[in-house]
Design a protein around this motif. Structure first.
Motif, PDB file in Angstrom:
ATOM      1  N   GLY A 166       0.958  -0.877  -0.070  1.00  0.00           N
ATOM      2  CA  GLY A 166      -0.086   0.219  -0.105  1.00  0.00           C
ATOM      3  C   GLY A 166       0.959   1.234  -0.111  1.00  0.00           C
ATOM      4  N   LEU A 167       1.893   1.764   0.885  1.00  0.00           N
ATOM      5  CA  LEU A 167       2.870   2.209   0.805  1.00  0.00           C
ATOM      6  C   LEU A 167       3.619   3.113  -0.663  1.00  0.00           C
ATOM      7  N   ASN A 168       3.833   1.221  -1.441  1.00  0.00           N
ATOM      8  CA  ASN A 168       4.554   1.494  -2.315  1.00  0.00           C
ATOM      9  C   ASN A 168       3.427   2.377  -3.635  1.00  0.00           C
ATOM     10  N   LEU A 169       2.247   1.940  -3.458  1.00  0.00           N
ATOM     11  CA  LEU A 169       1.125   2.046  -4.525  1.00  0.00           C
ATOM     12  C   LEU A 169       1.021   3.655  -4.525  1.00  0.00           C
ATOM     13  N   GLN A 170       1.695   4.227  -3.356  1.00  0.00           N
ATOM     14  CA  GLN A 170       1.623   5.601  -3.018  1.00  0.00           C
ATOM     15  C   GLN A 170       2.314   6.565  -4.114  1.00  0.00           C
ATOM     16  N   ARG A 171       3.730   6.174  -3.027  1.00  0.00           N
ATOM     17  CA  ARG A 171       4.449   6.531  -3.646  1.00  0.00           C
ATOM     18  C   ARG A 171       4.817   6.409  -5.411  1.00  0.00           C
ATOM     19  N   GLU A 172       4.443   5.002  -5.821  1.00  0.00           N
ATOM     20  CA  GLU A 172       4.579   4.736  -6.924  1.00  0.00           C
ATOM     21  C   GLU A 172       3.616   5.635  -7.809  1.00  0.00           C
ATOM     22  N   ARG A 173       2.579   6.133  -7.796  1.00  0.00           N
ATOM     23  CA  ARG A 173       1.881   6.436  -8.023  1.00  0.00           C
ATOM     24  C   ARG A 173       1.730   8.365  -8.216  1.00  0.00           C
ATOM     25  N   ALA A 174       2.737   8.691  -6.815  1.00  0.00           N
ATOM     26  CA  ALA A 174       3.269   9.594  -7.316  1.00  0.00           C
ATOM     27  C   ALA A 174       4.347  10.190  -7.228  1.00  0.00           C
ATOM     28  N   LEU A 175       5.441   8.924  -7.867  1.00  0.00           N
ATOM     29  CA  LEU A 175       6.184   8.999  -8.818  1.00  0.00           C
ATOM     30  C   LEU A 175       5.465   9.045 -10.376  1.00  0.00           C
ATOM     31  N   ALA A 176       4.498   8.248 -10.749  1.00  0.00           N
ATOM     32  CA  ALA A 176       4.214   8.424 -11.786  1.00  0.00           C
ATOM     33  C   ALA A 176       3.548  10.370 -12.752  1.00  0.00           C
ATOM     34  N   ARG A 177       2.948  10.339 -11.324  1.00  0.00           N
ATOM     35  CA  ARG A 177       2.789  12.274 -11.260  1.00  0.00           C
ATOM     36  C   ARG A 177       3.843  12.297 -11.981  1.00  0.00           C
ATOM     37  N   GLN A 178       4.702  12.686 -10.759  1.00  0.00           N
ATOM     38  CA  GLN A 178       6.275  13.392 -11.412  1.00  0.00           C
ATOM     39  C   GLN A 178       6.981  13.546 -12.530  1.00  0.00           C
ATOM     40  N   LEU A 179       6.936  11.811 -12.851  1.00  0.00           N
ATOM     41  CA  LEU A 179       7.505  11.172 -14.756  1.00  0.00           C
ATOM     42  C   LEU A 179       6.651  12.194 -15.536  1.00  0.00           C
ATOM     43  N   LEU A 180       5.619  12.503 -14.997  1.00  0.00           N
ATOM     44  CA  LEU A 180       4.159  13.054 -16.174  1.00  0.00           C
ATOM     45  C   LEU A 180       5.253  14.490 -16.518  1.00  0.00           C
ATOM     46  N   GLN A 181       4.949  14.577 -15.301  1.00  0.00           N
ATOM     47  CA  GLN A 181       4.789  16.580 -15.442  1.00  0.00           C
ATOM     48  C   GLN A 181       6.788  17.008 -16.289  1.00  0.00           C
TER      49      GLN A 181
ATOM     50  N   GLY B 158       7.686  14.973 -18.743  1.00  0.00           N
ATOM     51  CA  GLY B 158       7.805  14.297 -19.682  1.00  0.00           C
ATOM     52  C   GLY B 158       7.988  13.284 -19.965  1.00  0.00           C
ATOM     53  N   LYS B 159       8.491  12.460 -19.553  1.00  0.00           N
ATOM     54  CA  LYS B 159       8.791  11.366 -19.597  1.00  0.00           C
ATOM     55  C   LYS B 159       7.765   9.917 -19.250  1.00  0.00           C
ATOM     56  N   ARG B 160       6.823  10.096 -20.381  1.00  0.00           N
ATOM     57  CA  ARG B 160       5.512   9.503 -20.232  1.00  0.00           C
ATOM     58  C   ARG B 160       5.844   8.011 -20.559  1.00  0.00           C
ATOM     59  N   GLU B 161       6.500   7.701 -21.101  1.00  0.00           N
ATOM     60  CA  GLU B 161       7.232   5.806 -21.146  1.00  0.00           C
ATOM     61  C   GLU B 161       7.212   5.502 -19.611  1.00  0.00           C
ATOM     62  N   LYS B 162       8.325   5.940 -19.190  1.00  0.00           N
ATOM     63  CA  LYS B 162       8.544   5.395 -17.417  1.00  0.00           C
ATOM     64  C   LYS B 162       7.059   5.096 -16.652  1.00  0.00           C
ATOM     65  N   ALA B 163       6.508   6.505 -16.979  1.00  0.00           N
ATOM     66  CA  ALA B 163       5.595   6.515 -16.242  1.00  0.00           C
ATOM     67  C   ALA B 163       4.549   5.304 -16.476  1.00  0.00           C
ATOM     68  N   LEU B 164       4.310   5.110 -17.605  1.00  0.00           N
ATOM     69  CA  LEU B 164       3.104   3.839 -18.481  1.00  0.00           C
ATOM     70  C   LEU B 164       3.769   3.062 -17.590  1.00  0.00           C
ATOM     71  N   LEU B 165       5.324   2.255 -17.894  1.00  0.00           N
ATOM     72  CA  LEU B 165       6.143   1.540 -17.005  1.00  0.00           C
ATOM     73  C   LEU B 165       5.348   1.857 -15.685  1.00  0.00           C
ATOM     74  N   LEU B 166       6.093   2.871 -15.237  1.00  0.00           N
ATOM     75  CA  LEU B 166       6.019   2.632 -13.187  1.00  0.00           C
ATOM     76  C   LEU B 166       3.387   2.292 -12.441  1.00  0.00           C
ATOM     77  N   LEU B 167       3.054   2.861 -14.087  1.00  0.00           N
ATOM     78  CA  LEU B 167       1.961   2.805 -13.652  1.00  0.00           C
ATOM     79  C   LEU B 167       1.160   1.125 -13.816  1.00  0.00           C
ATOM     80  N   LYS B 168       2.114   0.437 -14.873  1.00  0.00           N
ATOM     81  CA  LYS B 168       1.162  -1.077 -14.753  1.00  0.00           C
ATOM     82  C   LYS B 168       2.654  -1.779 -13.900  1.00  0.00           C
ATOM     83  N   LYS B 169       3.561  -1.490 -13.483  1.00  0.00           N
ATOM     84  CA  LYS B 169       3.529  -1.852 -11.915  1.00  0.00           C
ATOM     85  C   LYS B 169       2.788  -1.781 -10.908  1.00  0.00           C
ATOM     86  N   LYS B 170       2.618  -1.181 -10.587  1.00  0.00           N
ATOM     87  CA  LYS B 170       1.619  -0.020 -10.010  1.00  0.00           C
ATOM     88  C   LYS B 170       0.287  -1.172 -10.158  1.00  0.00           C
TER      89      LYS B 170
END
Length: 197
Positions: free
Chosen positions: A35-50, A52-64
């Protein structure tokens, strides 16, 4: 306070219960970590989208998403473990009931050995004979005698009465009709006459 009288208090938690509870606790800790990892990865995916690293954000969301599925499976396993604990407790209760039934059955068998069917039949027969005898006595006392019995009973009663009662003899001489007066007082009844009247 548990050892107040020097006796150790026996725990109701068995080794099986402890093992199941430990597994449940481990799964809950795993749930918390995921649960803690999910919160961090969601915040990190948001940061990656900001950034401009869309591919990394997509990979992180798949992991999530995969970790969310793991979290769901963990929840199912915890439910299964809790159901197992309840099943174990219920089985222990059933075992106690069966043990109680077994003890009760043994007691009944011992009682049946002490008193056989023949003994019970004998006692019932004797009881019925006694009841029938008492019924006959009740009928006699209630007046269900024949006329001959009644006549015989009355004759016996008269005979017993005659034996017990001694009557004075009746005088054979006739009684005087007029008694001479002993005193000159008139209109005063004589004591003999008072007693006779």
């Amino acid at each position: 306070m548990g050892n107040l009288f020097g006796r150790k208090r026996r725990s109701r938690v068995t080794e099986q219960d402890k093992a199941v509870l430990q597994q449940r606790d481990k799964l809950k800790q795993f749930q918390k970590r995921v649960g803690l990892n999910l919160q961090r990865e969601r915040a990190l995916a948001r940061q990656l989208l900001q950034d401009g690293k869309r591919e990394k954000a997509l990979l992180l969301l798949k992991k999530k998403r995969y970790q969310e599925q793991l979290l769901d499976r963990t929840e199912n396993q915890i439910s299964n473990l809790e159901r197992m604990v309840q099943d174990i407790e219920f089985t222990q209760i059933e075992m106690k009931v069966i043990e109680g039934l077994k003890i009760g059955n043994e007691c009944l068998n011992k009682m049946h050995q002490v008193m056989s069917i023949e003994e019970v039949e004998r006692i019932i027969g004797e009881t019925q004979d006694a009841v029938e005898y008492q019924r006959q006595i009740d009928e006699i006392l209630a007046g269900s005698l024949t006329e001959e019995d009644e006549d015989a009973i009355l004759e016996e009663l008269n005979a017993i009465t005659q034996e017990q009662m001694e009557l004075p003899e009746v005088p054979s001489e006739p009684l005087p009709e007029k008694i001479p007066e002993a005193s000159p007082v008139k209109n005063r009844p004589k004591p003999e006459l008072v007693a006779a009247s």
